[in-house]
Design an enzyme around this catalytic site. Structure first.
Site, mmCIF file in Angstrom:
data_model
loop_
_atom_site.group_PDB
_atom_site.id
_atom_site.type_symbol
_atom_site.label_atom_id
_atom_site.label_comp_id
_atom_site.label_asym_id
_atom_site.label_seq_id
_atom_site.Cartn_x
_atom_site.Cartn_y
_atom_site.Cartn_z
ATOM 1 N N GLU A 1 -10.004 5.712 3.023
ATOM 2 C CA GLU A 1 -10.827 4.618 3.514
ATOM 3 C C GLU A 1 -9.892 3.458 3.777
ATOM 4 O O GLU A 1 -8.839 3.373 3.155
ATOM 5 C CB GLU A 1 -11.877 4.232 2.467
ATOM 6 C CG GLU A 1 -11.373 3.276 1.362
ATOM 7 C CD GLU A 1 -10.315 3.895 0.441
ATOM 8 O OE1 GLU A 1 -10.277 5.130 0.345
ATOM 9 O OE2 GLU A 1 -9.523 3.137 -0.156
ATOM 10 N N SER B 1 1.774 -9.674 -0.996
ATOM 11 C CA SER B 1 1.455 -8.250 -0.894
ATOM 12 C C SER B 1 1.615 -7.658 0.506
ATOM 13 O O SER B 1 1.748 -6.451 0.653
ATOM 14 C CB SER B 1 0.033 -8.006 -1.394
ATOM 15 O OG SER B 1 -0.874 -8.799 -0.664
ATOM 16 N N LYS C 1 0.804 -1.223 0.000
ATOM 17 C CA LYS C 1 0.000 0.000 0.000
ATOM 18 C C LYS C 1 0.840 1.277 0.000
ATOM 19 O O LYS C 1 0.428 2.305 -0.523
ATOM 20 C CB LYS C 1 -0.951 0.003 1.194
ATOM 21 C CG LYS C 1 -2.015 -1.091 1.138
ATOM 22 C CD LYS C 1 -3.011 -0.845 0.017
ATOM 23 C CE LYS C 1 -4.130 -1.873 0.024
ATOM 24 N NZ LYS C 1 -5.016 -1.741 -1.152
#
Lengths: 374, 261
Positions: A93, A360, A71
């Protein structure tokens, strides 16, 4: 999208296009990704996971990055853009909390005010990330509406943006939302695929046969896939099968959804016979979204990528497998991809084949859920 | 002539401004909604804006979000069409549906417009559908004579204002503030100025809504616009009186005080 946001979206598009061609912006972002986030991440050959006579399984180690997941690739890009646009406040969010954490991190670094919307249900599931975000100076605002997960947090963030559009930059965490977000997030995450490509060419002298990544909104998978779209590599996105596709509890928008419009995007959506959005379910909060990035829908429709599902139970098995065989504790989201690659795909392939799985994120955030379920 | 156009013509003749009331279909039930529409008409409401509940009402504040949650089990697009068809035996009040685009898209654009017109619906507002994405829907509404009402916001550029004006039929919905629906004690200072600017650009009726909850605000807006839209304030009265006696009359009293004082 509401009319109120249309001008802001076109301003964002202009600012992004300018930044994309600005050598200074690119250099600054590259520097941040290298020295602050820890890029490039290794492409690691998981020898123990790759069984004898089976294909080679490589892991793209996004779990090693600062804040623990891919991210940060996107939030550093977007927050840097927000700074260039003169915004003093960012909102986000978050589902699993990884995007919220990565936004709060970038905001702290650049001295911006940061508010993160998070479903009340996810706040319970991911309390460690909530605590970290607060430590970083962000406000975590619980969302009590609807399913109290990522979908509702996204709606609430959009409502905030509609209200504070002149002063606020909205950092969307996946390849979803209105244009230019899906394109912009894809571009920022493409660093995953670009690095993978140059690494695998160096190690193996050719592109992999398969790329496997989990798909919630679809940012890590799109980041991995995008630089390989014109190659022969087969792309496989793994959606949350939840309790199974024959139940109502899953997050398989691509495998079980129908085209629809939500949060400014036309894409595959989980919805009922009246067009009401259904509540997604997954053991991993990050895959718990009833929609998916529009470009994934496109890749599905043109049959460039294949989308499959892995259940909660199987993901837990993938989680355990990687922890025990390689000493790497993955997050529950990529555990779906691990399971698919190692258990469903690898047994069908011979040892000359190469699979790359996008790891990830790491599993720290999921320890409470793991304790309950293993 | 469409019932909406007829209404604005009639109001103009009487030198009056429109009062548009928003309620959510199925809140608390479809039979109460039916009674409410007739009551609101009796109390001086000129146009009914009828919400269709949606799971993710992202342009709405807490009041209408809650109404949507209450109504979602009671109403869907088809049952709202049936409600309008039934009520057309009793009233000619213009009825505009306000619903999120996924409901229209899922229902099928052509089928939605055809059934709207067949049921006696006069117009449609999709708060999450900007004009650049509404071309297909507009072509169909135009063919069938259904009004396509678009929203204008305080942030809309002059170029967008022009496009939205030209895309809109029935009336133009000016969103009075940057934000979601819901009562506010104060409306932005630039509201009257913005309305004057837009009025100069078009002969089509311009109505303003979002945030309006007092008769002072109603009067203020009616000075500059062709009409005013009140939603959350009325929905709140419904919410407070669910399960109590005389719900319909209380909502009527409240609305009458807003629109005729």
């Amino acid at each position: 999208m509401p009319e109120t946001l249309m001008v802001a979206l076109s301003e964002l598009e202009k600012a992004y296009k300018k930044a994309r061609q600005d050598a200074k912006f690119k250099k600054e972002l590259k520097g941040l990704l290298a020295l602050y986030a820890g890029r490039p991440t290794p492409l690691y050959l998981a020898k123990n996971l790759s069984k004898n006579n089976g294909p080679k399984i490589y892991l793209k180690r996004e779990d090693i990055l600062h804040t623990g997941a891919h991210k940060i690739n996107n939030t550093l890009g977007q927050v840097l853009l927000a700074v260039k646009m003169g915004k003093k406040r960012v909102i986000a969010e978050t589902g699993a909390g990884q995007h919220g954490l990565a936004t709060a991190t970038a905001a702290a670094k650049f001295g911006l005010t940061c508010d993160v919307y998070m479903g009340e249900e996810d706040i319970h599931r991911q309390s460690l990330n909530v605590f970290k975000m607060r430590l970083l100076g962000a406000r975590v605002i619980p969302v009590y509406s609807g399913s109290r997960t990522l979908k509702d947090a996204t709606s609430e963030a959009i409502r905030d943006w509609v209200t504070n559009v002149r002063s606020t930059y909205y950092v969307i965490g996946s390849v979803i939302g209105p244009h230019p977000y899906p394109m912009m997030v894809r571009d920022f995450q493409s660093v995953i695929g670009k690095e993978t490509k140059s690494q695998i060419l160096k190690y193996e002298g050719r592109v992999p046969d398969y790329l496997v990544a989990c798909v919630g909104g679809g940012s890590n998978s799109m980041g991995l896939f995008y630089p390989f779209l014109k190659t022969r590599a087969r792309l496989i996105g793994v959606e949350a099968g939840g309790f199974g596709l024959n139940t109502d509890k899953h997050g398989a928008s691509l495998c079980r959804g129908r085209p629809g419009v939500l949060h400014g995007t036309k894409s595959y959506l989980l919805q009922d016979k009246n067009g009401q959005i259904k509540i997604a379910h997954s053991i991993s909060a990050g895959l718990d979204y009833p929609g998916v990035g529009p470009e994934h829908s496109y890749l599905k429709d043109i049959k460039k990528a294949l989308y499959v599902t892995v259940t909660d139970k199987e993901a837990l098995e993938g989680f355990r497998m990687l922890s025990e065989s390689e000493g790497i504790i993955p997050a529950l989201e990529p555990s779906h991809a691990i399971y698919y690659a190692a258990r469903r795909l690898a047994p069908k392939l011979n040892k000359n084949k190469i699979i790359v799985v996008c790891l990830s994120g790491r599993g720290d955030k999921d320890m409470d859920i793991i304790k309950e379920n293993l | 002539m469409n019932r909406i156009d007829k209404k604005f013509k009639e109001l103009k003749r009487r030198e009056k401004k429109a009062f548009i009331a928003y309620i959510m279909a199925g809140d608390p039930s479809l039979s109460v909604t039916k009674k409410l529409i007739l009551e609101l008409e009796r109390r001086g409401v000129d146009i009914i804006e009828l919400g269709v509940p949606f799971s993710d009402p992202l342009a709405d504040g807490p009041t209408i979000q809650k109404a949507s949650e209450r109504a979602i089990r009671n109403a869907n697009v088809d049952s709202v069409f049936k409600l309008v068809r039934d009520i057309r035996l009793k009233t000619k009040i213009p009825i505009v549906l306000m619903l999120y685009y996924n409901l229209i898209f899922h229902y099928g654009l052509k089928r939605f417009v055809e059934n709207s017109v067949r049921s006696g619906v006069d117009g449609v507002i999709a708060p999450d559908l900007p004009p650049e994405e509404s071309k297909e829907l507009r072509a169909i509404t135009k063919e069938h004579g259904l009004a396509a009402i678009h929203l204008l916001a305080p942030t809309s550029s002059t170029e967008r204002i022009k496009n939205i004006i030209s895309a809109s039929t029935g009336f133009i919905y000016y969103v009075s503030l940057t934000g979601t629906t819901g009562a506010r004690s104060k409306l932005p200072k630039e509201l009257s100025e913005n309305l004057r600017k837009i009025k100069k650009m078009t002969k089509k009726p311009v109505c303003a809504g979002f945030g309006v909850s007092t008769s002072e605000q109603v009067k203020e807006i009616q000075r500059y616009a062709d009409g005013v839209i009140v939603g959350s304030a009325i929905v709140k009265v419904i919410e407070k009186n669910i399960g109590k006696k005389n719900t319909v009359r209380k909502v009527g009293n409240f609305t009458e005080a807003l629109c005729t004082r």
